[in-house]
Write an enzyme that holds these catalytic residues in place. Structure first.
Site, PDB file in Angstrom:
ATOM      1  N   HIS A 264       7.904   6.014 -10.038  1.00 13.03           N
ATOM      2  CA  HIS A 264       8.429   6.266 -11.379  1.00 13.03           C
ATOM      3  C   HIS A 264       9.735   5.481 -11.581  1.00 13.03           C
ATOM      4  O   HIS A 264       9.869   4.701 -12.538  1.00 13.03           O
ATOM      5  CB  HIS A 264       8.678   7.773 -11.545  1.00 13.03           C
ATOM      6  CG  HIS A 264       9.226   8.171 -12.875  1.00 13.03           C
ATOM      7  ND1 HIS A 264       8.473   8.732 -13.871  1.00 13.03           N
ATOM      8  CD2 HIS A 264      10.474   8.070 -13.384  1.00 13.03           C
ATOM      9  CE1 HIS A 264       9.223   8.960 -14.936  1.00 13.03           C
ATOM     10  NE2 HIS A 264      10.457   8.573 -14.668  1.00 13.03           N
ATOM     11  N   GLU A 265      10.670   5.664 -10.679  1.00 12.96           N
ATOM     12  CA  GLU A 265      11.972   4.995 -10.836  1.00 12.96           C
ATOM     13  C   GLU A 265      11.828   3.482 -10.701  1.00 12.96           C
ATOM     14  O   GLU A 265      12.543   2.719 -11.360  1.00 12.96           O
ATOM     15  CB  GLU A 265      12.993   5.542  -9.827  1.00 12.96           C
ATOM     16  CG  GLU A 265      13.245   7.052  -9.900  1.00 12.96           C
ATOM     17  CD  GLU A 265      13.568   7.578 -11.292  1.00 12.96           C
ATOM     18  OE1 GLU A 265      14.060   6.793 -12.138  1.00 12.96           O
ATOM     19  OE2 GLU A 265      13.299   8.763 -11.563  1.00 12.96           O
ATOM     20  N   HIS A 268      11.034   2.074 -14.032  1.00 15.52           N
ATOM     21  CA  HIS A 268      12.264   1.886 -14.820  1.00 15.52           C
ATOM     22  C   HIS A 268      12.987   0.622 -14.340  1.00 15.52           C
ATOM     23  O   HIS A 268      13.493  -0.175 -15.141  1.00 15.52           O
ATOM     24  CB  HIS A 268      13.208   3.080 -14.637  1.00 15.52           C
ATOM     25  CG  HIS A 268      12.821   4.325 -15.396  1.00 15.52           C
ATOM     26  ND1 HIS A 268      12.711   4.343 -16.762  1.00 15.52           N
ATOM     27  CD2 HIS A 268      12.560   5.592 -14.972  1.00 15.52           C
ATOM     28  CE1 HIS A 268      12.379   5.591 -17.144  1.00 15.52           C
ATOM     29  NE2 HIS A 268      12.280   6.351 -16.082  1.00 15.52           N
ATOM     30  N   GLU A 303      10.583   5.146 -20.502  1.00 16.35           N
ATOM     31  CA  GLU A 303       9.731   6.116 -19.821  1.00 16.35           C
ATOM     32  C   GLU A 303       8.273   5.640 -19.775  1.00 16.35           C
ATOM     33  O   GLU A 303       7.532   5.999 -18.870  1.00 16.35           O
ATOM     34  CB  GLU A 303       9.851   7.476 -20.526  1.00 16.35           C
ATOM     35  CG  GLU A 303       9.379   8.669 -19.735  1.00 16.35           C
ATOM     36  CD  GLU A 303      10.210   8.987 -18.498  1.00 16.35           C
ATOM     37  OE1 GLU A 303      11.260   8.348 -18.278  1.00 16.35           O
ATOM     38  OE2 GLU A 303       9.785   9.859 -17.722  1.00 16.35           O
TER      39      GLU A 303
HETATM   40 ZN    ZN Z   1      11.970   8.461 -16.140  1.00 11.76          ZN
END
Ligand code: ZN
Length: 506
Positions: A264-265, A268, A303
């Site tokens: 997830h990170e 980003h 996101e």
């Molecule tokens: Zn996030």
């Protein structure tokens, strides 16, 4: 001869440097800093934030904008420049509408409210937090009035995180999601639970990190311009595209917590690392309204990139067909007797739960819908803060069929409201929807589809870079979606993906 750096670039560059320093202090506070330094660090960040606000709204910036507007011409290359200047001017204008007194009170209240919220959460005592939350809501309502809105005061707060989005748009989106997701949740709940004990075996943290980072690099996260550290609540933070850091939290007896958070990170991080180098220190990597040094065009678009790598890729069946044997080799004792189907079902288990950050893909958006409905009603003055625990419990029952056992696992679970962040929750669901929409469009490209099939993720990342990342904040979320997918926000691909997954989980 190189052209001299304009006053506008100088001012934006200075602002960005200060914001990057704030980011760096924030990263340090959440990863390395001894707890004893918290108060001094708060003072340092407050000083730098004041400095940043001074640069953003000061006379030098206004003069630089005026001079830049005087000198802009109609050459093709000037369009982007014009946009940078006008966007900056508009953001300064909005920031200027919020009275200084309110900004100062909001900052002071945030520090206090976060402390009290943490205590209230630990003691399961909403009453302790109630008065500060009431003042927070009042301040946010005043800010909404100061910023201005057409249809609903909540619109003014949403635009700080997701430009172009309104409550009316969200309500239409949520209606589609409710209609699409509730029957899927019912179907999934009617089946036997997958074996979650598999994920609770022993997984040494250093091995988790090695595996997770290896995959993150295959996704395109560049460790020469990044690094991984440990923290309590994982996050990504950047100080220009050349230094984009991610953090994770690993537990030896819960494998998915560490792995999926890293991906997830990394999603980003890949976004920030992919921003056009010409925007470094420039207008399109500085969010003047929120005083952030970030390159993404909105919270929702950011996101979308993290969710895409975490869920669309990382939780897909094909992904684990390709990488499960490698994972088994990393953890032979814990996974030697577990086949890929059992593992895939476990990491996709559907089980309604109280805590948003632990929610599965099917139930996650209901945690968001519930919060957005509450926030909008609070800002409109339709409900009172003291009634929130009861309203929360009622909505959890309606949407997920759960009886909330206490406020710690209910209305007190998120940090956002204590930080004055009202209007940011919608961006989590917008990220899910946009992520699936972009992923569907990317897969139409044969090289991307072939790459996903073979475990080569770089064609996907290059496609995202071309359509999303490189533009930084120079395009709105809506412009990016139209260019990349041919339409505005559309939940159909997201609902299609989840419908297929539920069918496959049978
Ligand atoms: Zn996030």
């Amino acid at each position: 001869m190189t052209s001299p750096v304009s006053l506008f670039d100088q001012e934006i560059g200075r602002l960005n440097d200060v914001l990057c320093a704030i980011n760096l202090l924030g990263w340090d506070a959440r990863t390395q800093m001894p707890a004893g330094a918290a108060q001094m660090r708060g003072a340092q960040v407050a000083t730098l934030t004041g400095l940043a606000r001074g640069i953003a709204t000061g006379q030098a910036m206004r003069d630089a904008i005026a001079r830049e507007l005087d000198h802009l011409d109609d050459r093709p290359g000037s369009a982007l420049r014009r946009r940078a200047v006008l966007d900056t001017q508009a953001a300064i204008d909005i920031a200027g509408r919020i009275p200084e007194k309110l900004v100062v009170e909001a900052a002071a209240l945030k520090t206090k409210a976060q402390q009290v919220w943490a205590e209230a959460r630990a003691k399961n005592d909403f009453a302790l937090f109630q008065r500060l939350l009431e003042r927070t809501v009042d301040i946010q309502r005043e800010i909404a009035t100061a910023i201005g809105y057409v249809a609903h005061p909540y619109d003014a707060l949403i635009r700080q995180y997701e430009p172009g989005m309104t409550l009316a748009d969200l309500q239409k989106l949520f209606a589609r999601l409710k209609a699409g997701l509730l029957p899927l949740i019912d179907t999934a709940r009617g089946r036997p639970q997958p074996r979650l004990d598999v994920l609770e075996r022993t997984y040494p943290v250093d091995v988790q990190k090695r595996f997770a980072l290896g995959i993150a690099q295959r996704f395109g996260y560049d460790l020469k311009r990044g690094r991984l550290d440990e923290t309590v609540h994982p996050f990504e933070i950047s100080f220009t595209r050349e230094d984009v850091r991610i953090t994770g939290r690993f537990r030896e007896n819960w494998l998915p917590g560490g792995l999926f958070a890293i991906w997830h990170e990394a999603g980003h991080g890949i976004y920030e690392q992919g921003i056009d180098p010409s925007f470094s220190r420039g207008a399109f990597v500085t969010d003047i309204l929120n005083l952030y040094a970030v390159g993404g065009t909105s919270f929702g678009m950011h996101e979308s990139q993290s969710r895409l790598f975490e869920n669309r890729v990382g939780r897909s069946h094909r992904f684990w067909e390709l990488h499960y044997a490698d994972l088994q080799q990393h953890f032979p004792e814990s996974l030697g007797d577990i086949d890929v189907e059992t593992f895939w079902c476990a990491v996709n288990a559907v089980r309604p739960s109280f805590i948003r950050v632990e929610a599965d893909e099917l139930t996650y958006d209901f945690h968001v819908i519930l919060r957005v409905e509450i926030e909008a009603a609070l800002i409109a003055g339709e409900i009172a803060v003291r009634d929130l625990p009861a309203i929360w419990a009622e909505k959890m029952q309606t949407y997920l069929g759960l009886t909330v056992p206490d406020d710690t696992r209910g209305v007190l679970q998120d940090v956002h409201w204590s930080a004055g962040m009202i209007g940011s929750f919608p961006t989590y669901t917008l990220g899910n929807v946009m992520g699936a929409q972009l992923f569907a469009a990317a897969r139409e490209v044969p090289e991307v589809a072939a790459g996903l099939h073979n475990g080569d993720y770089l064609p996907l990342t290059h496609w995202l870079n071309h359509h999303v990342h490189r533009h930084g904040r120079s395009r709105t979320p809506d412009e990016i979606l139209h260019d990349a997918t041919g339409s505005g926000l559309d939940p159909a691909p997201y609902l299609r993906d989840l419908t297929e997954k539920v069918a496959l989980l049978a």
